[in-house]
Design a protein around this motif. Structure first.
Motif, PDB file in Angstrom:
ATOM      1  N   VAL A 240      -3.140   5.627  -7.927  1.00 21.17           N
ATOM      2  CA  VAL A 240      -3.490   6.261  -9.188  1.00 21.17           C
ATOM      3  C   VAL A 240      -4.880   5.785  -9.579  1.00 21.17           C
ATOM      4  CG1 VAL A 240      -2.923   6.522 -11.631  1.00 21.17           C
ATOM      5  CG2 VAL A 240      -1.084   6.372  -9.946  1.00 21.17           C
ATOM      6  N   GLN A 241      -5.754   6.718  -9.925  1.00 21.38           N
ATOM      7  CA  GLN A 241      -7.089   6.359 -10.391  1.00 21.38           C
ATOM      8  C   GLN A 241      -7.217   6.691 -11.880  1.00 21.38           C
ATOM      9  OE1 GLN A 241     -10.611   6.815  -7.980  1.00 21.38           O
ATOM     10  NE2 GLN A 241      -9.459   7.956  -6.423  1.00 21.38           N
ATOM     11  N   PHE A 242      -7.801   5.751 -12.634  1.00 21.63           N
ATOM     12  CA  PHE A 242      -8.147   5.966 -14.037  1.00 21.63           C
ATOM     13  C   PHE A 242      -9.633   6.309 -14.093  1.00 21.63           C
ATOM     14  CE2 PHE A 242      -4.434   3.317 -14.171  1.00 21.63           C
ATOM     15  CZ  PHE A 242      -3.792   3.609 -15.359  1.00 21.63           C
ATOM     16  N   LEU A 243      -9.956   7.489 -14.582  1.00 25.17           N
ATOM     17  CA  LEU A 243     -11.345   7.924 -14.637  1.00 25.17           C
ATOM     18  C   LEU A 243     -11.724   8.288 -16.067  1.00 25.17           C
ATOM     19  CD1 LEU A 243      -9.904   9.506 -11.911  1.00 25.17           C
ATOM     20  CD2 LEU A 243     -12.327   9.729 -11.414  1.00 25.17           C
ATOM     21  N   LEU A 252     -12.436   3.669 -13.985  1.00 23.52           N
ATOM     22  CA  LEU A 252     -12.111   2.481 -14.758  1.00 23.52           C
ATOM     23  C   LEU A 252     -10.965   1.673 -14.168  1.00 23.52           C
ATOM     24  CD1 LEU A 252     -13.517   4.546 -16.873  1.00 23.52           C
ATOM     25  CD2 LEU A 252     -12.704   2.885 -18.532  1.00 23.52           C
ATOM     26  N   GLY A 253     -10.356   2.170 -13.131  1.00 26.46           N
ATOM     27  CA  GLY A 253      -9.271   1.413 -12.529  1.00 26.46           C
ATOM     28  C   GLY A 253      -8.624   2.167 -11.391  1.00 26.46           C
ATOM     29  N   VAL A 254      -8.130   1.421 -10.410  1.00 29.19           N
ATOM     30  CA  VAL A 254      -7.416   1.989  -9.275  1.00 29.19           C
ATOM     31  C   VAL A 254      -6.260   1.060  -8.950  1.00 29.19           C
ATOM     32  CG1 VAL A 254      -7.577   2.803  -6.885  1.00 29.19           C
ATOM     33  CG2 VAL A 254      -9.619   2.824  -8.339  1.00 29.19           C
ATOM     34  N   PHE A 255      -5.062   1.597  -8.741  1.00 29.35           N
ATOM     35  CA  PHE A 255      -4.007   0.730  -8.233  1.00 29.35           C
ATOM     36  C   PHE A 255      -3.166   1.480  -7.222  1.00 29.35           C
ATOM     37  CE2 PHE A 255      -1.313   2.621 -11.520  1.00 29.35           C
ATOM     38  CZ  PHE A 255      -0.082   2.687 -10.898  1.00 29.35           C
ATOM     39  N   SER A 256      -2.631   0.730  -6.302  1.00 23.98           N
ATOM     40  CA  SER A 256      -1.871   1.295  -5.209  1.00 23.98           C
ATOM     41  C   SER A 256      -0.496   1.739  -5.668  1.00 23.98           C
ATOM     42  CB  SER A 256      -1.723   0.260  -4.089  1.00 23.98           C
ATOM     43  OG  SER A 256      -0.788   0.689  -3.127  1.00 23.98           O
ATOM     44  N   GLN A 291     -10.715  -4.883  -4.499  1.00 23.23           N
ATOM     45  CA  GLN A 291     -10.031  -4.451  -3.279  1.00 23.23           C
ATOM     46  C   GLN A 291      -8.867  -3.511  -3.582  1.00 23.23           C
ATOM     47  OE1 GLN A 291     -11.092  -4.985  -0.131  1.00 23.23           O
ATOM     48  NE2 GLN A 291     -12.859  -5.741  -1.264  1.00 23.23           N
ATOM     49  N   SER A 292      -8.363  -3.526  -4.812  1.00 24.59           N
ATOM     50  CA  SER A 292      -7.333  -2.594  -5.253  1.00 24.59           C
ATOM     51  C   SER A 292      -6.165  -2.525  -4.276  1.00 24.59           C
ATOM     52  CB  SER A 292      -7.934  -1.205  -5.427  1.00 24.59           C
ATOM     53  OG  SER A 292      -6.982  -0.296  -5.876  1.00 24.59           O
ATOM     54  N   CYS A 293      -5.651  -3.681  -3.902  1.00 26.49           N
ATOM     55  CA  CYS A 293      -4.519  -3.759  -2.966  1.00 26.49           C
ATOM     56  C   CYS A 293      -4.837  -3.079  -1.642  1.00 26.49           C
ATOM     57  CB  CYS A 293      -3.267  -3.136  -3.584  1.00 26.49           C
ATOM     58  SG  CYS A 293      -2.802  -3.866  -5.154  1.00 26.49           S
ATOM     59  N   GLY A 294      -6.100  -3.098  -1.248  1.00 26.79           N
ATOM     60  CA  GLY A 294      -6.494  -2.493   0.016  1.00 26.79           C
ATOM     61  C   GLY A 294      -6.795  -1.022  -0.073  1.00 26.79           C
ATOM     62  N   ALA A 295      -6.619  -0.402  -1.267  1.00 23.11           N
ATOM     63  CA  ALA A 295      -6.817   1.034  -1.372  1.00 23.11           C
ATOM     64  C   ALA A 295      -8.292   1.407  -1.446  1.00 23.11           C
ATOM     65  CB  ALA A 295      -6.086   1.573  -2.603  1.00 23.11           C
ATOM     66  N   ASP A 296      -9.110   0.590  -2.065  1.00 23.83           N
ATOM     67  CA  ASP A 296     -10.518   0.916  -2.260  1.00 23.83           C
ATOM     68  C   ASP A 296     -11.381  -0.102  -1.524  1.00 23.83           C
ATOM     69  OD1 ASP A 296     -12.961   1.703  -3.065  1.00 23.83           O
ATOM     70  OD2 ASP A 296     -12.737   1.071  -5.145  1.00 23.83           O
ATOM     71  N   LYS A 297     -12.021   0.337  -0.463  1.00 26.02           N
ATOM     72  CA  LYS A 297     -12.794  -0.575   0.374  1.00 26.02           C
ATOM     73  C   LYS A 297     -14.219  -0.763  -0.138  1.00 26.02           C
ATOM     74  CE  LYS A 297      -9.366  -0.820   3.293  1.00 26.02           C
ATOM     75  NZ  LYS A 297      -8.487   0.212   2.736  1.00 26.02           N
ATOM     76  N   VAL A 300     -14.939  -1.201  -7.022  1.00 22.45           N
ATOM     77  CA  VAL A 300     -15.142  -0.715  -8.378  1.00 22.45           C
ATOM     78  C   VAL A 300     -15.066  -1.937  -9.274  1.00 22.45           C
ATOM     79  CG1 VAL A 300     -14.278   0.758 -10.212  1.00 22.45           C
ATOM     80  CG2 VAL A 300     -14.029   1.466  -7.834  1.00 22.45           C
ATOM     81  N   VAL A 301     -16.043  -2.112 -10.138  1.00 20.45           N
ATOM     82  CA  VAL A 301     -16.065  -3.275 -11.005  1.00 20.45           C
ATOM     83  C   VAL A 301     -16.082  -2.816 -12.453  1.00 20.45           C
ATOM     84  CG1 VAL A 301     -17.331  -5.336 -11.697  1.00 20.45           C
ATOM     85  CG2 VAL A 301     -17.269  -4.643  -9.299  1.00 20.45           C
ATOM     86  N   ILE A 302     -15.204  -3.374 -13.252  1.00 18.76           N
ATOM     87  CA  ILE A 302     -15.119  -3.044 -14.662  1.00 18.76           C
ATOM     88  C   ILE A 302     -15.875  -4.119 -15.417  1.00 18.76           C
ATOM     89  CG2 ILE A 302     -13.552  -2.564 -16.551  1.00 18.76           C
ATOM     90  CD1 ILE A 302     -12.045  -1.186 -14.452  1.00 18.76           C
ATOM     91  N   ARG A 303     -16.862  -3.706 -16.192  1.00 24.00           N
ATOM     92  CA  ARG A 303     -17.759  -4.683 -16.817  1.00 24.00           C
ATOM     93  C   ARG A 303     -17.604  -4.666 -18.336  1.00 24.00           C
ATOM     94  NH1 ARG A 303     -22.024  -6.253 -13.333  1.00 24.00           N
ATOM     95  NH2 ARG A 303     -23.244  -6.839 -15.142  1.00 24.00           N
ATOM     96  N   SER A 304     -17.975  -5.757 -18.954  1.00 20.62           N
ATOM     97  CA  SER A 304     -18.130  -5.870 -20.405  1.00 20.62           C
ATOM     98  C   SER A 304     -16.866  -5.510 -21.173  1.00 20.62           C
ATOM     99  CB  SER A 304     -19.291  -4.986 -20.875  1.00 20.62           C
ATOM    100  OG  SER A 304     -20.479  -5.356 -20.217  1.00 20.62           O
ATOM    101  N   GLY A 305     -15.740  -5.963 -20.681  1.00 11.59           N
ATOM    102  CA  GLY A 305     -14.531  -5.890 -21.483  1.00 11.59           C
ATOM    103  C   GLY A 305     -13.805  -4.568 -21.483  1.00 11.59           C
TER     104      GLY A 305
END
Length: 338
Positions: A240-243, A252-256, A291-297, A300-305
């Motif tokens: 699932v990707q949060f965009l 804004l986020g990726v998880f397997s 690394q998103s549990c290996g899903a995103d090689k 993606v970095v979430i910055r500033s809170g």
């Protein structure tokens, strides 16, 4: 000091429907609950029912079920479900749409089988606009049709790809759609590995994503949710990707979702709160990549809170996984823990 976010999936639960061969999800007219739709066999006939659940999966009530075999010219049923804030339930079965009031349980249906304007063949998803119109995606006709609240045909858009080329209006196996602000329609264009966006008149606006495994890319997106953020469930990448819904470049986020055998549907029960400077993609810029549990090689970095939290439900074949997203602030790194 750079403050980033670690997403931890806690309180993972699974609910299973013992008689179900299919589970779909939608928001409930009661904000704390969720609806599922499943198929079951009774008297050697395949039937469907809509069930209201608490967020933890406990059954509250059967909302509606078909009293006879629900016919589909395409064989076994794979019903679609949508519920709006007014408590109107739209169910897509084969070439028919059934509309149910979740409180009174009164219902009516519409839909004719065929390939002419206003006709349907194999409904893959349904959605209800703020104006009360019912939108239907058809995975055989490769188009989206809009009907009024009375079931009268309004318009359709989308065409089958020609010679394998992707154009603004071509759709290939569209499996999900959602209606956003200004009644813009977001379509999970599964076979073209993108999210295609149209206005309320069916005019193409833009698309998000392309085929790939990096953040912001998709392989077979099969469901889409639109709230403060845009959520995309991918069957191919099992994630699932949060965009950001305002920018094509902000992830804004990726998880397997590897725990789900064949992910089909996703439901986000609580809104997200985002803040800070957005997302750094591609270049690491001195910060450890996700690394998103290996899903995103690629990272993606979430910055500033930036913060994403809430209750997430991911449905597969006959089971639903309930995940709680808990943000944790860390320094100079961002990882996802499954």
């Amino acid at each position: 000091m750079t403050v980033n976010v670690t997403f931890r999936l806690t309180n993972v639960k699974k609910w299973t429907s013992t008689h179900s061969s299919y589970l779909g999800l939608s928001d409930s007219c009661k904000a704390a609950n969720a609806y599922s739709i499943d198929t079951f066999w009774s008297d050697q006939k395949q039937k469907i029912r809509v069930v209201e659940h608490a967020i933890d999966g406990n059954k509250i009530r059967d909302v509606w079920s078909c009293s006879k075999q629900c016919a589909s010219p395409n064989g076994l049923l794979s019903p679609a479900l949508s519920v709006d804030e007014k408590g109107t339930i739209a169910i897509g079965i084969g070439h028919e749409v059934i509309v149910v009031d979740c409180e009174t349980r009164k219902s009516y249906k519409f839909g004719k089988h065929g390939h002419y304007p206003g006709q349907l063949q194999s409904i893959s998803s349904v959605a209800i606009s703020s104006a009360g119109n019912i939108l239907v995606s058809d995975k055989v006709l490769n188009q989206v049709s809009m009907f009024g609240s009375d079931g009268e045909f309004v318009l359709s858009f989308g065409t089958s790809p020609k010679n394998g080329s992707i154009t603004e209006h071509s759709l290939r196996d569209p499996r999900a759609l959602v209606v956003g602000e200004k009644d813009h329609v977001y379509v999970a264009d599964t076979g073209n590995h993108r999210i295609a966006i149209y206005n309320h008149e069916g005019r193409y606006l833009k698309s998000i994503g392309k085929h790939g495994t990096r953040a912001g890319e998709f392989i077979s997106p099969c469901d889409v949710v639109l709230k403060e953020l845009l959520l995309v469930l991918e069957q191919g990448n099992k994630r699932v990707q949060f965009l950001s819904k305002d920018s094509d470049n902000d992830v804004l986020g990726v998880f397997s979702a590897d725990c789900v055998d064949i992910p089909k549907h996703v439901l986000w029960k609580l809104p997200a709160t985002t803040g800070g400077g957005g997302v750094v993609r591609g270049e690491r810029k001195g910060v450890q990549a996700v690394q998103s549990c290996g899903a995103d090689k690629d990272g993606v970095v979430i910055r500033s809170g930036g913060v994403v939290r809430g209750e997430l439900l991911v449905a597969g074949a006959g089971e639903v996984f309930h995940l709680t997203l808990t943000p944790t602030t860390v320094t100079n790194e961002a990882t996802f823990t499954c």
